[in-house]
Design a protein around this motif. Structure first.
Motif, PDB file in Angstrom:
ATOM      1  N   ASN A 222       8.392 -70.175  68.687  1.00 32.46           N
ATOM      2  CA  ASN A 222       8.600 -71.256  66.587  1.00 32.46           C
ATOM      3  C   ASN A 222       9.404 -70.085  65.796  1.00 32.46           C
ATOM      4  O   ASN A 222      10.589 -71.064  65.860  1.00 32.46           O
ATOM      5  CB  ASN A 222       7.231 -72.007  66.675  1.00 32.46           C
TER       6      ASN A 222
ATOM      7  N   ASN B 262       6.899 -76.775  61.518  1.00 31.65           N
ATOM      8  CA  ASN B 262       7.534 -77.304  62.416  1.00 31.65           C
ATOM      9  C   ASN B 262       8.405 -78.629  61.307  1.00 31.65           C
ATOM     10  O   ASN B 262       9.697 -79.369  62.329  1.00 31.65           O
ATOM     11  CB  ASN B 262       6.628 -78.470  63.271  1.00 31.65           C
TER      12      ASN B 262
ATOM     13  N   TYR C 133       5.126 -70.159  59.690  1.00 29.66           N
ATOM     14  CA  TYR C 133       4.909 -69.988  60.883  1.00 29.66           C
ATOM     15  C   TYR C 133       4.152 -68.824  60.608  1.00 29.66           C
ATOM     16  O   TYR C 133       3.127 -68.158  61.374  1.00 29.66           O
ATOM     17  CB  TYR C 133       6.043 -69.327  62.131  1.00 29.66           C
TER      18      TYR C 133
END
Length: 486
Positions: free
Chosen positions: A51, A20, A35
């Motif tokens: 994401n 993030n 990720y």
């Protein structure tokens, strides 16, 4: 066992949080890696996939984004964000009907989400318009926009203070182009009559050309190959200012994606078409995947032409784009195309030359024409499904087979933003060149071009972005900016 599982879940969550941070810093490649690490540790969390899908949207890997959204929905069929991500990717690919299905789901689950409702309405409007346009075309397939234009009836008012094309000769000259460029720099338009004249001249010329064009480098000069310029007019003109303007001793080949994203696409394409008219044998233009209707509806060119001129002019551009060649052959040794190579071996230059691009019109989602416009190289041997969702990814062995089959030295292609503006891959046999620096005003990349002399020596030149007026990218497609993650 439970403690170990909880420990793994916590570790995965910590890695996701690292991802993030990378995402917020716009380091999308690093975010994708993190990720992916999180997914390997705990593959059951749907949000990890959405994401990563968002990152793939940012780097235009729409095929991967769709794949991640599909997996997220397998993990959690009610995870609305996955539908939204999939709609974003399909919209980016011009697959409006597929996007509409997901937007209906999103809007149904979140009826008070005004943004989702606005996107749904916009997408539905596009689908209706496409169906209407198909119906109109099927009624009169052979009628050209050019047939309904009466240039003699277009009067140029005496108050018009821009450059003029001689009414008697009806030919363009360098003085006109220089004055037009200066006018464009000042964010002024040329008269619509002259814009139509320029487009019609290129339409007529391209109509008679094969799908593969042979290019000879001027004996006492050079050829410059440029990649995507994407409507970044001020960076585009900077290429000429630093590297020399087109002339009979200095040829240029622009390898597709002249328009879209940047909000000065009209200025770019009219300048390129004008130079093509003036120097038909020394200025070459290849079709890119953005010289297509679906892309132009999403990424701004259609809206820009309508705002600056008219719908009729966009329709003429669309028709003319269908006539652009698909590839070029420099000195019988260097193959140049926008995207890349093919889903099968042993494709010959003669096959490419004979592609019925005009009859086909839009490139579709498979076949040689589609792959020329959409494919990308990969480091691994063989072929893989495209990260974009259209075309393929091809390895060094595929490049080698194509070159050996056709007695060629190398492939030059564009289609992908590169940090330094260019990348040499496949043992030096495949080069990517991208000529839009600081792509979309956000990426921070350099642009590049390749100067080639008659003995085929190559000089790679990189350059940075130059200032431009405060008009944001995709200004004329702003209704899609949220959906596409711009």
């Amino acid at each position: 066992m439970t403690a170990t599982t909880d420990e793994i879940k916590a570790k995965a969550e910590a890695i996701k949080n690292e991802a993030n941070v990378h995402f917020k810093e716009k380091n999308f490649s690093a975010a994708i890696e993190k990720y992916t690490e999180a997914i390997k540790l705990n593959p059951e969390v749907a949000s990890y996939y959405t994401n990563r899908a968002f990152c793939h949207l940012k780097v235009e890997s729409y095929g991967y984004a769709i794949s991640d959204a599909n997996t997220a929905l397998e993990k959690d069929p009610n995870f609305t964000k996955a539908n939204y991500r999939r709609a974003s990717a399909n919209m980016a690919l011009g697959k409006f009907k597929e996007a509409l299905k997901d937007l209906k789901i999103v809007s149904k689950r979140a009826p008070n989400d005004k943004d989702a409702k606005a996107k749904l309405d916009e997408c539905a409007k596009i689908v209706r318009r496409i169906e209407f346009e198909k119906a109109i075309k099927s009624e009169d397939q052979k009628k050209s926009v050019a047939d309904s234009l009466d240039l003699d009836a277009m009067t140029v008012d005496t108050t018009y203070d821009g450059p003029r094309i001689n009414d008697e000769t009806k030919m363009i000259d360098r003085d006109f182009i220089d004055a037009m460029i200066d006018r464009f720099k000042n964010q002024k338009k040329i008269h619509k009559k002259y814009a139509f004249m320029i487009i019609l001249a290129i339409r007529k010329y391209m109509l008679e050309q094969p799908s593969l064009i042979d290019v000879d480098i001027p004996a006492d000069g050079k050829l410059t190959v440029c990649g995507d310029v994407h409507g970044q007019f001020y960076d585009f003109i900077h290429i000429f200012e630093m590297n020399g303007y087109p002339s009979e001793k200095h040829a240029y080949l622009f390898n597709g994606d002249f328009v879209d994203r940047g909000s000065f696409s009209v200025e770019v394409i009219l300048t390129l078409f004008a130079f093509k008219w003036l120097y038909p044998n020394h200025l070459f233009l290849a079709r890119g995947n953005h010289e297509t209707d679906n892309m132009n509806k999403v990424y701004g060119f259609e809206g820009e032409v309508k705002a600056k001129f008219s719908e009729m002019m966009f329709n003429l551009f669309s028709e003319t784009f269908n006539y652009l060649p698909l590839s070029h052959l420099i000195q019988n040794k260097i193959f140049v195309t926008h995207g890349g190579l093919f889903s099968r071996d042993n494709v010959t230059l003669d096959e490419i030359r004979k592609i019925d691009r005009i009859g086909q019109g839009q490139p579709g989602s498979e076949g040689l024409m589609c792959e020329l416009l959409w494919s990308d190289p990969q480091a691994e041997m063989g072929r893989s499904p495209s990260k974009r969702g259209v075309g393929i990814q091809f390895g060094p062995d595929v490049t080698k087979n194509f070159l050996e089959t056709n007695d060629l030295d190398m492939v030059i292609r564009s289609h992908e933003v590169k940090e330094e503006g260019y990348v040499i891959e496949h043992d030096g046999q495949c080069v990517t060149v991208f000529s839009a620096p600081n792509y979309c005003d956000t990426v921070g990349n350099k642009g590049a071009l390749i100067n080639i002399t008659p003995d085929l020596k190559k000089d790679y030149v990189t350059f940075s972005a130059v200032p431009h007026p405060s008009v944001k990218p995709m200004q004329y497609a702003s209704q899609f900016s949220g959906l596409l993650g711009m």
